[in-house]
Motif scaffolding. Sequence first.
Motif, PDB file in Angstrom:
ATOM      1  N   ASN A 134       0.838  -1.199   0.000  1.00 26.72           N
ATOM      2  CA  ASN A 134       0.000   0.000   0.000  1.00 26.72           C
ATOM      3  C   ASN A 134       0.876   1.254   0.000  1.00 26.72           C
ATOM      4  OD1 ASN A 134      -2.534  -1.326   0.142  1.00 26.72           O
ATOM      5  ND2 ASN A 134      -2.177  -1.688   2.322  1.00 26.72           N
ATOM      6  N   LYS A 135       0.384   2.267  -0.671  1.00 25.29           N
ATOM      7  CA  LYS A 135       1.103   3.523  -0.687  1.00 25.29           C
ATOM      8  C   LYS A 135       0.733   4.347   0.540  1.00 25.29           C
ATOM      9  CE  LYS A 135       1.006   5.784  -4.713  1.00 25.29           C
ATOM     10  NZ  LYS A 135       0.458   6.127  -6.037  1.00 25.29           N
ATOM     11  N   CYS A 136       1.727   4.612   1.364  1.00 30.21           N
ATOM     12  CA  CYS A 136       1.488   5.404   2.566  1.00 30.21           C
ATOM     13  C   CYS A 136       2.113   6.782   2.342  1.00 30.21           C
ATOM     14  CB  CYS A 136       2.117   4.691   3.764  1.00 30.21           C
ATOM     15  SG  CYS A 136       1.911   5.547   5.311  1.00 30.21           S
ATOM     16  N   GLY A 137       1.266   7.808   2.314  1.00 36.17           N
ATOM     17  CA  GLY A 137       1.740   9.157   2.047  1.00 36.17           C
ATOM     18  C   GLY A 137       2.672   9.678   3.124  1.00 36.17           C
ATOM     19  N   ILE A 138       3.723  10.372   2.709  1.00 42.17           N
ATOM     20  CA  ILE A 138       4.675  10.932   3.670  1.00 42.17           C
ATOM     21  C   ILE A 138       4.571  12.458   3.678  1.00 42.17           C
ATOM     22  CG2 ILE A 138       7.083  11.095   4.353  1.00 42.17           C
ATOM     23  CD1 ILE A 138       7.553   8.461   2.788  1.00 42.17           C
ATOM     24  N   LEU A 139       4.816  13.063   2.515  1.00 43.74           N
ATOM     25  CA  LEU A 139       4.675  14.516   2.415  1.00 43.74           C
ATOM     26  C   LEU A 139       4.386  14.919   0.972  1.00 43.74           C
ATOM     27  CD1 LEU A 139       8.117  16.387   2.781  1.00 43.74           C
ATOM     28  CD2 LEU A 139       7.856  14.073   1.949  1.00 43.74           C
ATOM     29  N   ARG A 140       3.792  16.102   0.836  1.00 42.65           N
ATOM     30  CA  ARG A 140       3.380  16.568  -0.493  1.00 42.65           C
ATOM     31  C   ARG A 140       3.573  18.081  -0.636  1.00 42.65           C
ATOM     32  NH1 ARG A 140      -1.175  14.857  -3.726  1.00 42.65           N
ATOM     33  NH2 ARG A 140      -2.025  13.759  -1.943  1.00 42.65           N
ATOM     34  N   TRP A 141       4.190  18.418  -1.754  1.00 44.48           N
ATOM     35  CA  TRP A 141       4.240  19.828  -2.128  1.00 44.48           C
ATOM     36  C   TRP A 141       3.072  20.045  -3.091  1.00 44.48           C
ATOM     37  CZ3 TRP A 141       8.664  16.934  -1.560  1.00 44.48           C
ATOM     38  CH2 TRP A 141       9.685  17.452  -0.759  1.00 44.48           C
ATOM     39  N   GLY A 142       2.161  20.900  -2.730  1.00 43.52           N
ATOM     40  CA  GLY A 142       0.984  21.110  -3.565  1.00 43.52           C
ATOM     41  C   GLY A 142       1.121  22.321  -4.470  1.00 43.52           C
ATOM     42  N   SER A 143       0.060  22.566  -5.198  1.00 45.74           N
ATOM     43  CA  SER A 143       0.104  23.662  -6.170  1.00 45.74           C
ATOM     44  C   SER A 143       0.090  25.024  -5.482  1.00 45.74           C
ATOM     45  CB  SER A 143      -1.080  23.536  -7.113  1.00 45.74           C
ATOM     46  OG  SER A 143      -2.269  23.378  -6.362  1.00 45.74           O
ATOM     47  N   LYS A 144      -0.518  25.082  -4.287  1.00 44.76           N
ATOM     48  CA  LYS A 144      -0.632  26.374  -3.603  1.00 44.76           C
ATOM     49  C   LYS A 144       0.724  26.906  -3.174  1.00 44.76           C
ATOM     50  CE  LYS A 144      -5.270  25.748  -1.730  1.00 44.76           C
ATOM     51  NZ  LYS A 144      -5.929  25.201  -0.557  1.00 44.76           N
ATOM     52  N   ASP A 145       1.471  26.015  -2.524  1.00 43.66           N
ATOM     53  CA  ASP A 145       2.767  26.448  -2.026  1.00 43.66           C
ATOM     54  C   ASP A 145       3.796  25.357  -2.307  1.00 43.66           C
ATOM     55  OD1 ASP A 145       4.896  27.578  -0.786  1.00 43.66           O
ATOM     56  OD2 ASP A 145       3.868  27.971   1.118  1.00 43.66           O
ATOM     57  N   LYS A 146       4.552  25.575  -3.348  1.00 42.59           N
ATOM     58  CA  LYS A 146       5.526  24.548  -3.729  1.00 42.59           C
ATOM     59  C   LYS A 146       6.782  24.595  -2.867  1.00 42.59           C
ATOM     60  CE  LYS A 146       4.235  23.710  -8.510  1.00 42.59           C
ATOM     61  NZ  LYS A 146       4.575  23.971  -9.911  1.00 42.59           N
ATOM     62  N   LYS A 147       6.849  25.607  -2.004  1.00 40.99           N
ATOM     63  CA  LYS A 147       8.037  25.694  -1.162  1.00 40.99           C
ATOM     64  C   LYS A 147       7.850  24.978   0.158  1.00 40.99           C
ATOM     65  CE  LYS A 147      10.297  29.704  -3.095  1.00 40.99           C
ATOM     66  NZ  LYS A 147       9.720  31.025  -3.376  1.00 40.99           N
TER      67      LYS A 147
END
Length: 196
Positions: A57-70
């Motif tokens: 299973n894919k367990c999410g760790i962290l994500r840079w989204g479109s709002k704030d790529k920093k």
Amino acid sequence: MFQEVSFVTLLMLHSAVQSLSVQASCRENVSLKCQEVGSEFGSEFISVTWYKLIHQNKCGILRWGSKDKKKPQFFIKFNRTVHSDQNYSLLISAVTPADSGTYQCEVGAMIGGQNKRNEVKLDVSECVTPAVWATPTPVPNATSDLSSTQVHELPVLWSAVIYGIACIAKIALSIISVLIIRCVQSKSSKRRQQKW
Ligand SMILES: *[C@@H]1O[C@H](CO)[C@@H](O)[C@H](O)[C@H]1NC(C)=O
Ligand SMILES: *[C@@H]1O[C@H](CO)[C@@H](O)[C@H](O)[C@H]1NC(C)=O
Ligand SMILES: *[C@@H]1O[C@H](CO)[C@@H](O)[C@H](O)[C@H]1NC(C)=O
Ligand SMILES: CC(=O)N[C@H]1CO[C@H](CO)[C@@H](O)[C@@H]1O
């Protein structure tokens, strides 16, 4: 004909997940690179997400989204503290063998584009306990001491068992003898009563 073949190979290239192996030693700080970012897409992506594969299973760790790529967002479910590194890398500090496994970086493409991902297999070597712990008592002597105490403990255990059996036997004997005496006494008293 040639065009068909190249089209097929192109498809295969796109569907294949790039896989990379990373070897690390215990307590090392490891930065996993998201190879897909910057190489082909430039900044033409809307998100970058790191996952760890746990039991397929894919367990999410962290994500840079479109709002704030920093500033990345961390998934609460992933209970290991990690950090974001430059160029959307995943920084795992002081790794242990528990951190070994397959990590995936997924790049979400703009509309019309194609999502891409690459895989990083992290393999952390066994942690060796610091030498400080080993020096005070050399192991060979410790084991020989252990075996000698075991040898000593066995007769103690046996004598305890024998002592216990002897005690029980004594108690049983005294109870039986008391019962016999009482029985004899009551019979003799009955006889005396019958006589009188
Ligand atoms: C790992 O990173 C921490 C800070 O996050 C630092 O204190 C430590 O010295 C680093 N260790 C190595 C082996 O680079
Ligand atoms: C994370 O969760 C797993 C079980 O899901 C558990 O075995 C492990 O100890 C947890 N780690 C921390 C640092 O809480
Ligand atoms: C991040 O990417 C930029 C551009 O591709 C490169 O110049 C830079 O060295 C990279 N930084 C790291 C830490 O890899
Ligand atoms: C006290 C004792 O038995 N010391 C021994 C511990 O083991 C080393 C090597 O295994 C011996 O050299 C010591 O005499």
